[in-house]
Every structure is written in C-alpha cells, then in structure tokens.
Scaffold this motif. Structure first.
Motif, PDB file in Angstrom:
ATOM      1  N   VAL A 307       0.895  -1.238  -0.069  1.00  0.00           N
ATOM      2  CA  VAL A 307       0.013   0.129   0.061  1.00  0.00           C
ATOM      3  C   VAL A 307       0.867   1.130   0.004  1.00  0.00           C
ATOM      4  O   VAL A 307       2.076   1.405   0.802  1.00  0.00           O
ATOM      5  CB  VAL A 307      -1.050   0.080   1.379  1.00  0.00           C
ATOM      6  N   ALA A 308       0.485   2.330  -0.774  1.00  0.00           N
ATOM      7  CA  ALA A 308       1.261   3.579  -0.731  1.00  0.00           C
ATOM      8  C   ALA A 308       0.343   4.634  -0.209  1.00  0.00           C
ATOM      9  O   ALA A 308      -0.947   4.675  -0.668  1.00  0.00           O
ATOM     10  CB  ALA A 308       1.478   3.974  -2.183  1.00  0.00           C
ATOM     11  N   ASN A 376       8.461   2.323 -10.405  1.00  0.00           N
ATOM     12  CA  ASN A 376       7.993   1.162  -9.959  1.00  0.00           C
ATOM     13  C   ASN A 376       6.688   1.309  -9.342  1.00  0.00           C
ATOM     14  O   ASN A 376       6.204   0.525  -8.216  1.00  0.00           O
ATOM     15  CB  ASN A 376       9.064   0.288  -9.229  1.00  0.00           C
ATOM     16  N   MET A 377       5.737   2.040  -9.775  1.00  0.00           N
ATOM     17  CA  MET A 377       4.658   2.278  -8.900  1.00  0.00           C
ATOM     18  C   MET A 377       3.638   1.127  -9.319  1.00  0.00           C
ATOM     19  O   MET A 377       2.637   0.998  -8.340  1.00  0.00           O
ATOM     20  CB  MET A 377       3.788   3.638  -9.566  1.00  0.00           C
ATOM     21  N   GLY A 378       3.821   0.496 -10.170  1.00  0.00           N
ATOM     22  CA  GLY A 378       2.914  -0.889 -10.496  1.00  0.00           C
ATOM     23  C   GLY A 378       2.893  -1.932  -9.351  1.00  0.00           C
ATOM     24  O   GLY A 378       2.054  -2.576  -9.151  1.00  0.00           O
ATOM     25  N   GLN A 379       3.856  -1.684  -8.569  1.00  0.00           N
ATOM     26  CA  GLN A 379       4.169  -2.782  -7.536  1.00  0.00           C
ATOM     27  C   GLN A 379       3.020  -2.486  -6.270  1.00  0.00           C
ATOM     28  O   GLN A 379       2.775  -3.460  -5.514  1.00  0.00           O
ATOM     29  CB  GLN A 379       5.544  -2.493  -6.654  1.00  0.00           C
ATOM     30  N   ILE A 409       5.211  14.435 -11.326  1.00  0.00           N
ATOM     31  CA  ILE A 409       4.395  14.053 -10.528  1.00  0.00           C
ATOM     32  C   ILE A 409       4.768  12.734  -9.839  1.00  0.00           C
ATOM     33  O   ILE A 409       5.605  11.888 -10.458  1.00  0.00           O
ATOM     34  CB  ILE A 409       2.815  13.961 -11.073  1.00  0.00           C
ATOM     35  N   ILE A 410       3.909  12.271  -8.837  1.00  0.00           N
ATOM     36  CA  ILE A 410       4.013  10.847  -8.452  1.00  0.00           C
ATOM     37  C   ILE A 410       3.168  10.107  -9.068  1.00  0.00           C
ATOM     38  O   ILE A 410       1.814  10.785  -9.531  1.00  0.00           O
ATOM     39  CB  ILE A 410       3.398  10.767  -6.974  1.00  0.00           C
ATOM     40  N   LYS A 411       3.453   9.148  -9.757  1.00  0.00           N
ATOM     41  CA  LYS A 411       2.899   8.337 -10.676  1.00  0.00           C
ATOM     42  C   LYS A 411       1.803   7.576 -10.170  1.00  0.00           C
ATOM     43  O   LYS A 411       1.856   6.081 -10.555  1.00  0.00           O
ATOM     44  CB  LYS A 411       3.542   7.503 -11.802  1.00  0.00           C
ATOM     45  N   ALA A 412       0.837   7.996  -9.321  1.00  0.00           N
ATOM     46  CA  ALA A 412      -0.011   7.248  -8.449  1.00  0.00           C
ATOM     47  C   ALA A 412      -0.840   6.546  -9.626  1.00  0.00           C
ATOM     48  O   ALA A 412      -1.470   5.332  -9.086  1.00  0.00           O
ATOM     49  CB  ALA A 412      -0.867   7.992  -7.594  1.00  0.00           C
TER      50      ALA A 412
END
Lengths: 463, 101
Positions: A307-308, A376-379, A409-412
C-alpha cells in the motif's frame, strides 16, 4: 588575547559547518543542531570578551547578559507555542526577527560611526544591509499572516515596486554626489529603511497558496544575505560565514522548490498563478467519476499486500497524521507493506510533510521520495491519496495543454487501485482538471480526511 | 567596529568564496526529509547578526542612551531569533529520533 578570540571564532565557524554536516542524516541531525547552538554561544561570548577588553564598558556587559537571558526565555516560549502544522508560520516569524535585527543594527551603525564623505564602499554595504533586512522583515511578516490564513489578498503593483527602486537609487545618488549638502547619511539610511519595509510588503503580497514554500525559501535567503553583508560592515568573519551558510540554504531550497513545481522563480514571485484559462474549472463538472465508501475502501486495503499513502496539504489541514499512522499499523498487522510517498512541494514549506509525519511517530524509513518509487509504481496494490491533487495529476505528463504540464508528479495512476480522499470536486491549487479521477482504476472517497480515515480504521478492525 | 580584527580585502573575498563553496557542498547533502529543520536551523544561525548589536552595545558609553536602547533592542530581537530557532529545530529533530527505539 585577540589571537585567542580569533581562534574561538574559528572554532565557532567549524561548529556551524559541522552542525549542518551532521544534518545529513536524521539520526545525527539533533546533535548537529546542538553543535550549531554551541558555536553560536562561543561566537557571542568571544565577541563580548573582545569588546570588554577593548572598551572597558563593564556595566554594559550586565545589560547584554540580561538581554540574552530574556531573549532566550521568549524564544523558548515561542518555539513551544506552535503546533507542527503551523511550523512555517513560526519559522517566518523568526525570519522576520532576523531581518528586523539587520535593519535596526544597520541604521544604528549609521548614527554611531561618523563616516567620512569618501567612505562610499562601507556606506553602500550598510545601506544594502538595511534594505535587505527591512525587506526580509516586512516580507516575512506578510508571509506569516498569509500562512496563518489571516490574509488572502494578492495585490501586485508594478508602479509601486518601480517607485521603491526609483526612490532608493535616486536618493542614494543624490547623497553620494552631493554629500552632506542636503541629505545626511543618517537620514538616508532611515529613509531607505522605511522604503525597504514597503518593498518587502510589495514583494510578498502577490505570492500565495502552494507557492508559499518558494516565498519562505527566498526570504530565508534574503535574511542570510543581509547577515553576510552586516558581516562585511563589522568586518566579522563569523557573521560573514553564518550569513553565507543561511543564504546558500535559502538559494538551494528555492531552486529545488521551483523545479519541483515546474515554475520559474520569476512567475512565482510575480504571483502569476497558473490559471490562465477557465478550461480547468469548466472541465471539472463533466468528469465521470466513481465514488467509493469507507467500507469498500477498508476491504480493498485489507486485501492489499503493498500500500502507498500519498499525503498532501489537505491531510495536514484536517490533522489526519495520527490516523494515517494508525491505519499503517493496522495494515501492517494484516501483513501488508505500507510506504508514504512524498512530493517535494507537499506542505507549506520545504520538508514540511516529513515533519508532520514524524510528529505522528511515523518512522522516516517508511517515507520514500517520489523519485525512489516512480519507476515502479505498479508494485502497489493500492495507493491512497489524502488531500493531494496537482502532484498526482497525470495531465502533467500527457496533456501539453494543461497548466501543470511538465511538473514532476507521483505516478499514482500506475498503481493497481487508486483511492483519492477529497473533500469535494474542487480543483487543486493550479486549477487544472485532473484526468486521474476518470481512470478505471481510480475511485473517489469524499469527506473530511480525518473522519474518513477513522471510519476506515474501524472497518479494518472488523476484518 | 572591531578595530583589531581587520580583514584585508583579498582575505575577505577568500572567506566569501570559500564559505559559499563549502556551504553549498554541505547543504546539498541534507536529505529532503530534513529540509524544514534545516531551514529553521539556518534561520537560527542567521541570528548571528546579533553580534553586530552586541558590538554596538559594548562599545557605547552609558551616557549615549538612544544608541544603547536601539542596540539593546537589536540584541533582544536577535536573541529571540537565535534561541527560538535552535529550540524549535531541536523540537522537530527529537521527533525524528525517538522513532528509532
């Protein structure tokens, strides 16, 4: 004697540099601060001893010690009377005091030392110190009121700013070319001090909202430069060094903040908000969004392994830091990994969000920078965005028409599931519409962040 | 002014240039987690300007009341800046430490 004193000044210089060096890691930073404080005490003590040896004004030493004690007590009181969310206000206030000190000392010096007509270099140095000190003082006071939310005007007048410059330059020329005929140096320094106060107000007034981190950094740099210039005036190396350290800090942070917002310093200081067209506002109503309840959010989170949490200033406004921590603990209890991702301009001053999270006992090793995870936001199985908008707006990458285009930006949006906690559908500070909300993997949870988080925690407890 | 601590112009320039270089180098290494404490700590250091007020205060005879009052004011304001800055930085930094337990 003077040799020993100079050695103490050298020790003090090493202390300041070593103190900042120790700030390179959170674990040693506190000792760094103590080291700087000791260096400061050394410098003040050395100055006092040197002056007593030279001028024998013993009675004044008692006065000095009394003032130092009273000042320390007031300073300690002030330092404890502000919550962490209001830290930027307090720091602006202290910055204002530094500027005021430079202003007063400069003007006083013009009365103390009878400067000969030909001493123009030292006069210019003095006037520069007075001007920067005064501007930093009044500018920081404006910043203080703006941060406290007591002032919302963003007045800007080119004519008045130009007028200030014109007066300063023409009066100075008059004095330097017609010395002592009409305008004495003392009067000149007083007038320039007064103009600097007006100029500081004009400087700070146009800036607002999310641009405050830049303004605070700039004012910090100005105070540093004013200090360094006073160091030249008093021919004191330690003042020079101290001022330069502060000036460098301010300049570096200013550059970083501007980069993180993809805005030029000039645009920020002129108060040119990015909203140029009404496009952002009208586009908002047309968005097709999916909403989500706290119960659904809780079940999504409970079954996420990774979780982010992406906090923005909205989180600070609703004081939801402690709830964030509690949610983190709960999720970790269920076997999930939780990371906080922070954008460089989140909050009202550089690094502000980190302080707020630290206050809620969140370990800094759980906090990651945007650049560390963006590839690596897909994690992340789930990303919860709390009170942030522009810093996660994918239009910054895709829509060259958007006002936020080009901002890092943060690639949320790359996370498997995105949950945005918002109070309503209002646009972010930039006014740009946010296509993130329309994405298939994004759901919106409306309501006050603190209340919603509390509900989610209750639901998670039951799972 | 400090009569006995005179810098020749070229010494002064060395101090200025080297301070800027060292300053930038040291400050660059501070992680963004600590930018707020860095700024408030730096803010406290800028309060070193109170030394100027102390020099004025200690070189003025008690008879020159107006100069003394102004210098005292400067010292008091500078001290609030210095102590407040260091105390508040300490307050923030202790929050970063206790978590390691």
């Amino acid at each position: 004697m003077v040799g020993i004193i100079n050695l103490v000044y050298l020790l003090s210089a090493i202390g300041f540099i070593g103190g900042i060096k120790l700030m390179a890691a959170p674990s040693s930073a506190r000792n760094g601060n103590l080291l700087s404080a000791v260096a400061m005490i050394l410098a003040i003590a050395a100055t006092a001893i040197l002056m007593v040896v030279q001028h024998h004004q013993l009675n004044n030493v008692y006065l000095l010690v009394a003032l130092l004690l009273v000042g320390t007590i007031i300073g300690k009181g002030l330092s404890q009377s502000y919550e962490m969310t209001r830290m930027p206000e307090l720091i602006s206030l202290f910055n204002a005091l530094g500027g005021l000190c430079a202003l007063i000392i400069g003007i006083n010096e013009s009365f103390i030392s009878d400067m000969a007509i030909e001493q123009s270099t030292i006069k210019i140095v003095l006037l520069l110190g007075v001007f920067l000190g005064g501007a930093s003082f009044s500018g920081s006071i404006i910043a203080f009121y703006k941060l406290a939310g007591k002032m919302k005007t963003s007045f800007r007048s080119k004519a008045l700013t130009f007028g200030c410059w014109f007066l300063v330059i023409s009066l100075s020329i008059w004095h330097f070319f017609q010395p002592n005929v009409a305008l004495s140096f003392q009067t000149l320094s007083l007038i320039i001090g007064a103009i600097s106060l007006v100029y500081g107000v004009l400087f700070a007034l146009p800036v607002g909202g999310a641009d405050m981190p830049v303004l605070i950094s700039v004012l910090n740099a100005v105070t540093g430069i004013a200090t360094a210039i006073s160091g030249m005036l008093f021919e004191s190396t330690i003042m020079l060094l101290g001022g330069i350290l502060v000036g460098s800090t301010g300049v570096l942070l200013t550059i970083q903040m501007c980069k993180a917002m993809n805005r030029s310093l000039k645009k920020v200081l002129l108060g040119q908000t990015a909203v140029v067209t009404k496009k952002g506002n009208t586009g908002e109503a047309l968005q097709e969004i999916q909403t989500i309840s706290t119960a659904e959010t809780a079940s999504i989170l409970a079954f996420s392994k990774n979780v982010a949490i992406i906090p923005g200033f909205g989180m600070a406004v609703s004081q939801a830091q402690k709830e964030c921590f509690e949610l983190q603990k709960r999720l970790q209890g269920l076997g999930a990994q939780v990371k906080y991702i922070i954008h460089p301009v989140a909050g009202r001053m550089p690094g502000h969000m980190n302080v707020l999270l630290a206050e809620a006992n969140i370990d800094y090793s759980d906090i990651v920078e945007m650049d560390e995870v963006n590839h690596n936001m897909g994690q992340f199985d789930a990303a919860i965005i709390i009170g942030a908008n522009d810093v996660v707006n994918p239009a910054a990458e895709t829509d060259s028409e958007s006002v936020v285009y080009g901002m890092p930006i943060i690639k949320a949006y790359q996370a498997k599931q995105v949950i945005v906690m918002k109070r309503g559908m209002s646009a972010g500070y930039s006014g740009a519409s946010n296509p993130l909300f329309e994405r298939a993997n994004c759901k919106l949870l409306f309501g006050d962040a603190k209340y919603s988080l509390h509900q989610i925690i209750e639901e998670v407890k039951m799972i | 002014m400090l009569d006995s601590f005179y810098l020749s112009p070229i010494d002064g320039w060395y101090v200025i240039v080297l301070s800027i270089l060292i300053g930038l180098e040291v400050i660059k290494n501070v992680p963004s987690v600590l930018h707020t404490p860095l700024m408030s700590g730096a803010n406290a250091i800028s309060g070193i300007i109170l030394i100027g007020g102390a020099i004025q205060l200690l070189s003025t005879p008690l008879t020159e009341v107006s100069t003394l009052i102004v210098a005292s004011l400067a010292v008091l304001i500078g001290t609030i800046n210095v102590s407040g800055g260091f105390f508040v930085t300490n307050r923030m930094l202790s929050m970063f430490i206790k978590k390691k337990k």
